[in-house]
Motif scaffolding. Sequence first.
Motif, short mmCIF file in Angstrom:
data_model
loop_
_atom_site.label_atom_id
_atom_site.label_comp_id
_atom_site.label_asym_id
_atom_site.label_seq_id
_atom_site.Cartn_x
_atom_site.Cartn_y
_atom_site.Cartn_z
N GLU A 234 -59.93 -143.97 -14.90
CA GLU A 234 -59.00 -144.90 -15.50
C GLU A 234 -59.01 -144.74 -17.01
OE1 GLU A 234 -59.62 -148.27 -17.08
OE2 GLU A 234 -61.68 -147.65 -17.50
N GLY A 235 -58.03 -145.33 -17.64
CA GLY A 235 -57.94 -145.24 -19.09
C GLY A 235 -56.59 -144.70 -19.51
N GLY A 236 -56.32 -144.74 -20.81
CA GLY A 236 -55.08 -144.26 -21.37
C GLY A 236 -55.26 -142.86 -21.94
N LEU A 237 -55.20 -142.76 -23.25
CA LEU A 237 -55.40 -141.46 -23.89
C LEU A 237 -56.81 -140.93 -23.62
CD1 LEU A 237 -53.60 -141.98 -27.32
CD2 LEU A 237 -52.79 -140.69 -25.34
N VAL A 238 -57.75 -141.80 -23.55
CA VAL A 238 -59.14 -141.44 -23.22
C VAL A 238 -59.41 -141.89 -21.79
CG1 VAL A 238 -61.57 -141.73 -23.80
CG2 VAL A 238 -59.84 -141.69 -25.62
N LYS A 239 -59.80 -140.92 -20.96
CA LYS A 239 -60.07 -141.22 -19.56
C LYS A 239 -61.55 -141.46 -19.34
CE LYS A 239 -55.79 -140.38 -18.27
NZ LYS A 239 -54.90 -141.47 -17.81
N PHE A 240 -61.83 -142.35 -18.44
CA PHE A 240 -63.22 -142.64 -18.06
C PHE A 240 -63.38 -142.32 -16.58
CE2 PHE A 240 -64.59 -144.62 -21.93
CZ PHE A 240 -63.40 -145.10 -22.50
N ASP A 241 -64.47 -141.65 -16.26
CA ASP A 241 -64.79 -141.28 -14.90
C ASP A 241 -66.01 -142.04 -14.41
OD1 ASP A 241 -63.79 -138.17 -15.95
OD2 ASP A 241 -62.89 -139.09 -14.19
N TYR A 242 -65.91 -142.50 -13.18
CA TYR A 242 -67.01 -143.22 -12.55
C TYR A 242 -67.26 -142.61 -11.18
CZ TYR A 242 -65.56 -146.58 -16.11
OH TYR A 242 -65.20 -147.16 -17.30
N TRP A 243 -68.54 -142.59 -10.79
CA TRP A 243 -68.94 -141.98 -9.52
C TRP A 243 -69.83 -142.92 -8.72
CZ3 TRP A 243 -66.95 -137.36 -8.03
CH2 TRP A 243 -66.36 -136.55 -9.02
N GLY A 244 -69.65 -142.88 -7.42
CA GLY A 244 -70.60 -143.53 -6.53
C GLY A 244 -71.78 -142.61 -6.28
N GLN A 245 -72.75 -143.12 -5.56
CA GLN A 245 -73.96 -142.34 -5.31
C GLN A 245 -73.79 -141.36 -4.16
OE1 GLN A 245 -77.19 -145.25 -4.95
NE2 GLN A 245 -77.78 -144.75 -7.03
N GLY A 246 -72.81 -141.59 -3.33
CA GLY A 246 -72.53 -140.65 -2.25
C GLY A 246 -73.04 -141.13 -0.91
N THR A 247 -72.40 -140.62 0.12
CA THR A 247 -72.82 -140.91 1.48
C THR A 247 -72.77 -139.62 2.29
OG1 THR A 247 -72.42 -142.36 3.40
CG2 THR A 247 -70.47 -141.58 2.24
N GLN A 248 -73.78 -139.42 3.11
CA GLN A 248 -73.89 -138.17 3.86
C GLN A 248 -73.02 -138.21 5.11
OE1 GLN A 248 -75.86 -135.25 3.24
NE2 GLN A 248 -74.64 -134.44 4.95
N VAL A 249 -72.27 -137.15 5.29
CA VAL A 249 -71.50 -136.95 6.53
C VAL A 249 -72.00 -135.65 7.15
CG1 VAL A 249 -69.24 -136.43 7.50
CG2 VAL A 249 -69.47 -138.20 5.75
N THR A 250 -72.45 -135.75 8.38
CA THR A 250 -72.94 -134.57 9.10
C THR A 250 -72.16 -134.43 10.40
OG1 THR A 250 -75.16 -134.87 8.18
CG2 THR A 250 -74.94 -133.43 10.09
N VAL A 251 -71.57 -133.27 10.58
CA VAL A 251 -70.79 -132.99 11.78
C VAL A 251 -71.50 -131.92 12.57
CG1 VAL A 251 -68.54 -132.37 12.71
CG2 VAL A 251 -68.69 -133.55 10.50
#
Length: 118
Positions: free
Chosen positions: A99-116
């Motif tokens: 999100e953001g205008g001229l300057v963008k900010f990135d956010y991340w979750g910690q992740g979740t494992q998917v195993t097939v």
Amino acid sequence: QVQLVESGGGLVQAGGSLRLSCAASGGIFSSAAMGWYRQAPGKQRDLVARITSGGSTNYADSVKGRFTISRDNAKDTVSLQMNSLKPEDTAVYCCHAREGGLVKFDYWGQGTQVTVSS
């Protein structure tokens, strides 16, 4: 403080389905583009699907027709419905917000494992 918390990963047989959810806090959700990325062992992190604040979506070619991304702006959540899963879908799936205008900010979750399994 922005937080992204994923849920819904797990172990599934090939051909099965899983639904991932990401709950966002911190007040950015309605204006943020949300996405899901995945990273398999020894590989780079790749975009799986993205949805803009206006609801436009795009997908990696490898998941088109099998995965669906959606967002609920009332609940500040983004979901990824994954059908017809393949062993090559095995990875850690991470929620992303930009999100953001001229300057963008990135956010991340910690992740979740998917195993097939095959």
